[in-house]
Enzyme design. Structure first.
Site: not given
Ligand code: COA
Length: 324
Positions: A112, A251, A281
């Site tokens: 990215c 980004h 993204n």
């Molecule tokens: N829909 C519903 N539930 C979802 C889901 C979706 N699309 N994706 C994940 N979950 C669930 C998980 O399975 C988890 O369930 P569990 O508690 O039963 O295991 C719960 O939501 C929480 O997951 P978690 O990963 O802790 O959520 P979060 O609050 O961290 O949000 C992201 C997940 C990916 C949105 C967040 O971590 C994030 O934005 N990270 C950065 C990602 C990014 O920007 N990457 C690219 C960088 S260049």
């Protein structure tokens, strides 16, 4: 005096995938996606939307704004992690598509952060040879690298391309400076394999497939901290105060990352350009798409200081300062 942006362009595939459609593909909800990521829609390529084809369309828009044609271009640098072939480079396909016969062309992979890395590289080519005209493009079809059964990742990514044409300017405007960083120790938190090895000695027992794998929570924490540090270091390096920045174009990974970044920097949300809600993204394409949108919406006036910042797999991160 220095490297200036002569034109910007972007191209998004026509097909729009909504959160409601994703609800039918994986166990998710519009509400979850919007509150956790800020994303409502993303564009997904169809026939004729290979990574290089999106790139060529974005580049054609940038060339038109610059008042140049493809044959004026000396170098094409494409930042991508989703070219349809490993060889030749996506940039060579873009050169062919545009008919940019004079240009040499190559890809870079900084995930990215690819566009920011490529911009810095192009700046150095122009400083060494001010006559050069360079196309820098970020382009992705992440839909082709997404595990559509993994709700952790498939709701986040989208397809698109953005481009800039660079040349040398004698006026006040231009790229002021850049600061780039990498930490390969953290590769596992955000990665994508290639096809399984043909050499049995190098074949990994459990190949997870050619798609993006991500530890979302960990990535989130590093992304905010890394972008904040990159910005503050660059401002210090260039002796420019934070309040001199007209617009930060980061980004577009996730609205919560961007809100947290604004909070930690102590800047108002309006200072941070956000379009992640529309496109998701788009990795290396996200900054040039946002830059083109800001430019065409007249958010940038001559003399304005713009700050680009990125974070991505590698990990890679960095920032670039530009006087418009
Ligand atoms: N829909 C519903 N539930 C979802 C889901 C979706 N699309 N994706 C994940 N979950 C669930 C998980 O399975 C988890 O369930 P569990 O508690 O039963 O295991 C719960 O939501 C929480 O997951 P978690 O990963 O802790 O959520 P979060 O609050 O961290 O949000 C992201 C997940 C990916 C949105 C967040 O971590 C994030 O934005 N990270 C950065 C990602 C990014 O920007 N990457 C690219 C960088 S260049």
């Amino acid at each position: 005096m220095g490297t200036i942006i002569l034109g910007t362009g972007a191209y998004l595939p026509e097909r729009v995938l909504t959160n409601q459609e994703l609800e039918k593909i994986v166990d998710t909800s519009d509400e979850w996606i919007r509150t956790r990521t800020g994303i409502s829609t993303r564009h997904i390529g169809g026939k004729g939307d290979e990574t290089y084809q999106l790139a060529a369309k974005a580049a054609a828009n940038a060339l038109q704004m610059a008042g140049l044609s493809a044959v004026d271009i000396d170098l094409i640098i494409v930042a991508t992690i989703s070219s349809h072939m490993l060889m030749p480079s996506c940039a060579c396909f873009v050169q062919k598509e545009l008919g940019a016969g004079k240009a040499f062309a190559f890809d870079i992979n900084a995930a990215c952060s690819g566009f920011v890395y490529a911009l810095d590289m192009a700046d150095k080519y122009i400083l060494a040879d001010p006559g050069k005209k360079i196309l820098v493009i970020g382009t992705e079809t992440l839909s082709s690298r997404t595990n559509w059964e993994d709700r952790n990742t498939c709701v986040i990514f989208g397809d698109g391309a953005g481009a800039v044409v660079l040349g040398h300017g004698e006026g006040e405007g231009g790229i002021i400076g850049a600061n780039l960083f990498s930490d390969g120790n953290l590769w596992a938190l955000l990665h994508m394999h290639t096809a399984p090895s043909c050499n049995p000695e190098l074949l990994q027992a459990a190949s997870p497939g050619v798609h993006i794998v991500m530890e979302g929570r960990e990535v989130f924490k590093y992304a905010v901290k890394a972008m904040e540090e990159a910005i503050l270091k660059l401002l210090e390096q260039e002796q420019i105060p934070l309040d001199a920045i007209k617009l930060i174009i980061p980004h577009q990974a996730n609205i919560r990352i961007l809100n947290k970044l604004a909070e930690r920097l102590g800047v108002s949300a309006e200072k941070i350009f956000i379009n992640v809600q529309k496109y998701g993204n788009t990795s290396a394409a996200s900054i040039p798409i946002a830059l083109d949108e800001a430019n065409r919406a007249s958010r940038l006036e001559p003399g304005d200081i713009v700050l680009l910042c990125s974070f991505g797999g590698g990990f890679t991160w960095g920032a670039v300062l530009i006087r418009w």
